[in-house]
Each structure stands twice: as structure tokens, then as C-alpha cells.
Scaffold this motif. Structure first.
Motif, short mmCIF file in Angstrom:
data_model
loop_
_atom_site.label_atom_id
_atom_site.label_comp_id
_atom_site.label_asym_id
_atom_site.label_seq_id
_atom_site.Cartn_x
_atom_site.Cartn_y
_atom_site.Cartn_z
N THR A 2 -86.68 8.80 -7.25
CA THR A 2 -86.38 8.23 -5.94
C THR A 2 -87.13 6.90 -5.78
O THR A 2 -88.04 6.61 -6.56
CB THR A 2 -86.86 9.16 -4.80
N PHE A 3 -86.76 6.14 -4.78
CA PHE A 3 -87.46 4.87 -4.54
C PHE A 3 -88.91 5.14 -4.13
O PHE A 3 -89.79 4.38 -4.47
CB PHE A 3 -86.74 4.05 -3.47
N GLU A 4 -89.13 6.27 -3.41
CA GLU A 4 -90.50 6.61 -3.01
C GLU A 4 -91.38 6.79 -4.24
O GLU A 4 -92.50 6.30 -4.30
CB GLU A 4 -90.53 7.93 -2.19
N GLU A 22 -79.26 5.11 -2.38
CA GLU A 22 -79.88 6.44 -2.40
C GLU A 22 -80.88 6.59 -3.53
O GLU A 22 -81.98 7.09 -3.35
CB GLU A 22 -78.80 7.51 -2.46
N THR A 23 -80.45 6.17 -4.72
CA THR A 23 -81.36 6.29 -5.87
C THR A 23 -81.44 4.95 -6.60
O THR A 23 -80.50 4.16 -6.55
CB THR A 23 -80.87 7.35 -6.87
N PRO A 24 -82.54 4.72 -7.29
CA PRO A 24 -82.65 3.48 -8.06
C PRO A 24 -81.65 3.47 -9.22
O PRO A 24 -81.34 4.53 -9.77
CB PRO A 24 -84.08 3.51 -8.61
N THR A 25 -81.18 2.31 -9.58
CA THR A 25 -80.31 2.19 -10.76
C THR A 25 -81.22 2.22 -12.00
O THR A 25 -82.43 2.04 -11.88
CB THR A 25 -79.51 0.87 -10.72
N ILE A 27 -81.93 0.10 -14.32
CA ILE A 27 -82.81 -1.07 -14.52
C ILE A 27 -83.96 -1.04 -13.50
O ILE A 27 -85.10 -1.39 -13.81
CB ILE A 27 -82.03 -2.42 -14.47
N GLN A 28 -83.65 -0.58 -12.30
CA GLN A 28 -84.70 -0.50 -11.27
C GLN A 28 -85.75 0.55 -11.65
O GLN A 28 -86.95 0.32 -11.52
CB GLN A 28 -84.07 -0.19 -9.90
N GLU A 29 -85.28 1.70 -12.15
CA GLU A 29 -86.21 2.74 -12.59
C GLU A 29 -87.16 2.24 -13.67
O GLU A 29 -88.33 2.58 -13.69
CB GLU A 29 -85.42 3.92 -13.18
N ALA A 45 -80.28 -7.26 -18.85
CA ALA A 45 -79.47 -6.59 -17.83
C ALA A 45 -78.42 -7.54 -17.31
O ALA A 45 -78.71 -8.71 -17.05
CB ALA A 45 -80.35 -6.13 -16.68
N GLN A 46 -77.23 -7.03 -17.21
CA GLN A 46 -76.15 -7.87 -16.69
C GLN A 46 -76.03 -7.75 -15.18
O GLN A 46 -76.56 -6.82 -14.59
CB GLN A 46 -74.84 -7.44 -17.35
N THR A 47 -75.28 -8.70 -14.63
CA THR A 47 -74.97 -8.63 -13.20
C THR A 47 -74.25 -7.30 -12.94
O THR A 47 -73.46 -6.89 -13.76
CB THR A 47 -74.04 -9.79 -12.81
N THR A 49 -75.87 -4.44 -12.46
CA THR A 49 -76.74 -3.32 -12.80
C THR A 49 -77.78 -3.06 -11.70
O THR A 49 -78.54 -2.10 -11.78
CB THR A 49 -77.51 -3.62 -14.11
N GLY A 50 -77.83 -3.94 -10.72
CA GLY A 50 -78.85 -3.82 -9.67
C GLY A 50 -80.12 -4.56 -10.06
O GLY A 50 -81.20 -4.29 -9.55
N LYS A 51 -79.99 -5.53 -10.96
CA LYS A 51 -81.18 -6.23 -11.47
C LYS A 51 -81.88 -7.06 -10.38
O LYS A 51 -83.10 -7.19 -10.42
CB LYS A 51 -80.82 -7.12 -12.67
N ILE A 308 -71.38 -14.60 -8.41
CA ILE A 308 -70.73 -14.14 -7.18
C ILE A 308 -71.00 -12.65 -7.04
O ILE A 308 -70.79 -11.89 -7.96
CB ILE A 308 -69.20 -14.35 -7.25
N ASP A 309 -71.48 -12.27 -5.90
CA ASP A 309 -71.82 -10.87 -5.72
C ASP A 309 -71.04 -10.31 -4.55
O ASP A 309 -71.28 -10.65 -3.40
CB ASP A 309 -73.32 -10.74 -5.46
N ILE A 310 -70.05 -9.52 -4.86
CA ILE A 310 -69.26 -8.91 -3.80
C ILE A 310 -69.27 -7.42 -4.08
O ILE A 310 -68.94 -6.98 -5.18
CB ILE A 310 -67.82 -9.45 -3.82
N ASP A 311 -69.68 -6.68 -3.08
CA ASP A 311 -69.78 -5.24 -3.28
C ASP A 311 -68.42 -4.64 -3.58
O ASP A 311 -67.44 -4.97 -2.93
CB ASP A 311 -70.36 -4.57 -2.02
N GLN A 312 -68.41 -3.76 -4.53
CA GLN A 312 -67.22 -2.96 -4.83
C GLN A 312 -65.96 -3.78 -5.02
O GLN A 312 -64.90 -3.42 -4.52
CB GLN A 312 -66.97 -1.94 -3.72
P1 AMP Z 1 -76.98 -7.05 -9.12
O1 AMP Z 1 -76.87 -6.49 -10.50
O2 AMP Z 1 -78.35 -7.37 -8.74
O3 AMP Z 1 -76.03 -8.20 -8.94
O4 AMP Z 1 -76.53 -5.89 -8.09
C1 AMP Z 1 -75.24 -5.37 -8.08
C2 AMP Z 1 -74.91 -4.65 -6.79
O5 AMP Z 1 -75.54 -3.39 -6.76
C3 AMP Z 1 -75.31 -5.37 -5.53
O6 AMP Z 1 -74.19 -5.44 -4.71
C4 AMP Z 1 -76.38 -4.49 -4.91
O7 AMP Z 1 -76.27 -4.52 -3.51
C5 AMP Z 1 -76.04 -3.13 -5.46
N1 AMP Z 1 -77.23 -2.26 -5.66
C6 AMP Z 1 -78.45 -2.65 -6.10
N2 AMP Z 1 -79.29 -1.59 -6.20
C7 AMP Z 1 -78.57 -0.50 -5.82
C8 AMP Z 1 -78.86 0.90 -5.72
N3 AMP Z 1 -80.07 1.38 -6.05
N4 AMP Z 1 -77.90 1.73 -5.29
C9 AMP Z 1 -76.67 1.24 -4.98
N5 AMP Z 1 -76.32 -0.07 -5.06
C10 AMP Z 1 -77.26 -0.93 -5.48
#
Ligand code: AMP
Length: 414
Positions: A2-4, A22-25, A27-29, A45-47, A49-51, A308-312
Motif C-alpha cells: 500500500t502507499f502507507e 488504490e495501490t502503487p504501480t 515502478i512506484q513500489e 520505465a515508459q509513460t 507506468t505511473g513513473k 501527452i497524458d490523458i487518463d484511460q
Molecule cells: P505516467 O506513467 O506517470 O505518465 O502515469 C500514467 C497514468 O497513471 C497517469 O494518468 C496517472 O494519473 C496514473 N497513475 C499513476 N499512479 C497510479 C496508481 N498508483 N494507480 C492508478 N493510476 C495511477
């Protein structure tokens, strides 16, 4: 995980929760604990991945753990990105995750007036996100003081090198304090990246999530074979039949992007083009309209789409395959982000067979082929050389130029 458990404090956990994560990706972990130990990292890490959160969250955490410094307010963290769009988006993330913290941040890039940036910098910033060219302008004019920088982050370092920024980066590095923590993010590990990291990083921890050059597993890919002259008709049909509401379409050239956006508009599908020839304001507006849903199709060249960062984003279409195979991986990385399934469709004519073969070699898999009824290619049409819009072979020959923008090098011409 978890992020905590990652050791982030309340203000950050609150912002993360508000984002709905909810949970770290992966790369975040991996990256967050190492960064919190104050180690240098080299992260592949590519775009998608939550980098961005992977470096922004621990950066904010470390800044908030530090004791307040006496004397003049100095910039503590510098984040370098290759493009204006990416710089803006990284800055948005800094603001978003840091909204319950007191840090001041700004973004500086070329193509817009420098004076407002100078005024903002004068107010005293903690975090600056910048593209290399405009940053050097500020350095030359002595309108930025980087002598207090404790954290340096290079985002999409491979792309910065591709765009010919190496000398600019070296100039920036030369004026930064020796004692600092450096984080280098790159989608690929080229020899140039290795050289740069050897120079820059001190005993770095290597962090890799999905293997570089592997197209994302959650992206459904397909090749539609079609004659060149019928691509637009096929695209229009796919958008209309599939009732696609938000489509990012890639073309190889700026001219091609403009023409296609115009033609789609005529077909009754709202479209806008973004590329290096458009002003920053026009690009920002097109992206905002696309995000809002006012524009259904955004037609982009590789360089403009970078970051460009667009969700989903549900659909990415390669109207033309890129001549540089790695760009395919970057393009399809715009969809299927952070666990959401996406679809990447490529419209391929006979001229592009070689590009397709190179891409499949790079991603080490065959992309499923589709021949749509009514659009079967005419077998009598022979392959013709591809018009690269003046870009052929220019990739590794970046051009020089002033420091007013960041659209330099061969890629900047698209
Ligand atoms: P990035 O790779 O940094 O461009 O992030 C890609 C997308 O993942 C962005 O839209 C973020 O908002 C989303 N994101 C980042 N971390 C998380 C996470 N832990 N859970 C869900 N989505 C995430």
C-alpha cells in the motif's frame, strides 16, 4: 503493498486518495523506497507506468522531511523533460500530489514569453520543471539560481538525447551543485543513456519494470491492411461504427496531421491537429478541447504527442506507421494506461511493410492482422517510397539553433 507501507506521510496519502489511486504501480513500489533512502536511481520505465508519481511522491516526501533552510529561498529540485507538454504534465502532477504541502513550484519552457517566468521565479520556488532550452536562457540571463538544488530528475532522458539536448544538459549539469540526488528515467537503455548515467549518477540503483522495448501487454493491437488512398475512409468508418469518442491519431508529418484533421472535420468528426509548428497556445487549447470531449480526434505527430497524458485513452490509431520503430512503442503507450485496457490500431499500406516488419522485430511479436470487408488492398498496387516530410535519415543529425524553444533537432521538425 500500500502507499502507507511505502512510508509516505499524511499530506501525500491524502492527495493520493483524492486521485483515486488504490495501490502503487510496480515502478512506484520499486522506486519510492529507494529514492526515500536518498539513493540515485536509473529507472527504465515508459509513460503509462505511473513513473511521474514514482518520482514526484518521494521527492515531495523528502522535501517535507527536510528542515527549513535559513536565508534566501532557493530552488531545491529541478526536473528536466524533453517537451513542453511533458513539462506541463509533470508540473501538474507536482501540484496535484503536493496540494496539501506548502511547496511552490513552476514550469518553464520555450515558445512563450520569458518575463512572466522571470517574475514567478523571483517569488522563490522550491521545485522547477523545465525543458533544457528555456532553462539555459534563464541561466544565461541570470534569472534563475540553481545553486541550492538538492534533487535533479531527468525524465524521458532517452528522448532528450534523441532530440539533441545532450549539450544543453551538460551545460545545466555544470552549474548544479556536486552534492545532490539524481534520478534518471528512460524508456530505453541505449549506449548514450549508459554513458550519461555513468557520468551523472553515483552508485545508482537500477530499477526496471516492464522490459524496455516491450509493447504493453494490456494494449490490444491490430493491423488493418488497406490501400493508402483509402485510409481516411477506413478511419472514418472505424470511428463512426465503433462510436469512438476519444481517439489519438498519429501521422508521420505535420502536413499530414493538418490535412487529416481538416478532412475528418469535413466527414463530420471533430478533429484538431497538434504538432511542432503550432503555437504553444494552440497546442494547449487542442489538448484541452480533446480532454473535455469537444474534439473527438486529436491528430498528432510523434514529437507533439510525446508526454501527452490523458487518463484511460481508449483508442490510438497509427494512421501511418512510424519510420522509427521505438516510436510505435511510445505511441501505443498512450493507451491502456495504469491497468485500463486500450486498443491500438495501425492502418498499414503496402509501402509500409518494411516499417511493420521492423516494429514486429522490436516488440518481438506478430501483431494480429485484419482485412476489413470492403477495404481489402488492391494487390496490383506496388509499394512506393514513403514521403518522410523532409525527415528521412535526419533522426540522428540534430540541428543546432537558439535556446528559445525546445523543438530542436530532427524530431522537432515534425
Ligand atoms: P505516467 O506513467 O506517470 O505518465 O502515469 C500514467 C497514468 O497513471 C497517469 O494518468 C496517472 O494519473 C496514473 N497513475 C499513476 N499512479 C497510479 C496508481 N498508483 N494507480 C492508478 N493510476 C495511477
Amino acid at each position: 503493498m500500500t502507499f502507507e507501507q511505502l512510508g509516505l506521510s499524511k499530506a501525500l496519502l491524502k492527495a493520493i486518495k483524492e486521485q483515486g489511486y488504490e495501490t502503487p504501480t510496480p515502478i512506484q513500489e520499486k522506486a519510492i523506497p529507494v529514492i526515500l533512502e536518498k539513493k540515485d536511481i536509473l529507472a527504465g520505465a515508459q509513460t503509462g507506468t505511473g513513473k511521474t508519481a514514482g518520482f514526484t511522491l518521494p521527492l515531495l516526501e523528502l522535501l517535507s522531511r527536510a528542515k527549513p533552510t535559513k536565508g534566501k529561498h532557493k530552488i531545491k529540485a529541478l526536473i528536466l523533460t524533453p517537451t513542453r507538454e511533458l513539462a506541463s504534465q509533470v508540473h501538474e502532477s507536482v501540484e496535484l500530489y503536493g496540494k496539501h504541502l506548502p511547496f511552490k513550484s513552476t514550469v518553464i519552457f520555450g515558445g512563450v514569453k520569458i518575463n512572466p517566468q522571470i517574475a514567478t521565479l523571483r517569488k522563490g520556488m522550491d521545485i522547477v520543471v523545465a525543458t533544457p532550452g528555456r532553462l539555459l536562457d534563464h541561466i544565461a540571463q541570470k534569472t534563475i539560481d540553481l545553486s541550492g538544488v538538492e534533487f535533479l530528475i531527468l525524465d524521458e532522458a532517452d528522448r532528450m538525447l534523441d532530440m539533441g539536448f545532450i549539450n544543453d544538459i551538460k551545460k545545466v549539469l555544470a552549474i548544479l551543485p556536486e552534492q545532490k540526488q539524481t534520478l534518471l528515467f528512460s524508456a530505453t537503455y541505449s549506449d548514450d543513456i549508459k554513458k550519461l548515467s555513468n557520468k551523472l549518477l553515483k552508485a545508482p540503483t537500477l530499477i526496471e519494470v516492464a522490459r524496455a522495448n516491450t509493447s504493453s501487454e494490456i494494449v490490444k493491437q491490430a493491423i488493418y491492411h488497406v490501400d493508402k488512398t483509402r485510409k481516411r475512409e477506413l478511419l472514418t468508418q472505424l470511428i463512426k461504427d465503433g462510436k469512438w469518442k476519444q481517439v489519438l491519431v498519429f501521422t508521420r508529418t505535420k502536413h499530414g496531421a493538418n490535412r487529416l484533421a481538416g478532412q475528418l472535420d469535413k466527414d463530420g468528426i471533430t478533429a484538431a491537429a497538434i504538432h511542432g509548428n503550432k503555437s504553444q497556445n494552440a497546442r494547449t487549447k487542442a489538448l484541452a478541447d480533446f480532454k473535455k470531449g469537444d474534439v473527438r480526434v486529436l491528430v498528432a505527430t510523434d514529437i507533439a504527442a510525446r508526454g501527452i497524458d490523458i487518463d484511460q485513452l481508449p483508442h490510438v490509431v497509427n494512421y501511418e506507421l512510424p519510420n522509427v520503430s521505438e516510436d510505435y512503442v511510445h505511441r501505443i503507450g498512450r493507451t491502456g494506461r495504469a491497468g485500463n485496457a486500450g486498443e491500438a490500431i495501425s492502418l498499414v499500406c503496402v509501402d509500409e511493410d518494411e516499417f511493420l516488419a521492423n516494429i514486429e522485430k522490436l516488440i518481438k511479436k506478430d501483431i494480429p492482422k485484419v482485412w476489413l470487408k470492403g477495404f481489402k488492398p488492391d494487390p496490383s498496387i506496388k509499394a512506393e517510397p514513403i514521403n518522410m516530410g523532409g525527415n528521412r535519415g535526419a533522426r540522428n543529425k540534430p540541428r543546432g539553433g537558439g535556446h528559445n524553444g525546445n523543438q530542436r533537432g530532427s524530431r522537432g521538425r515534425r
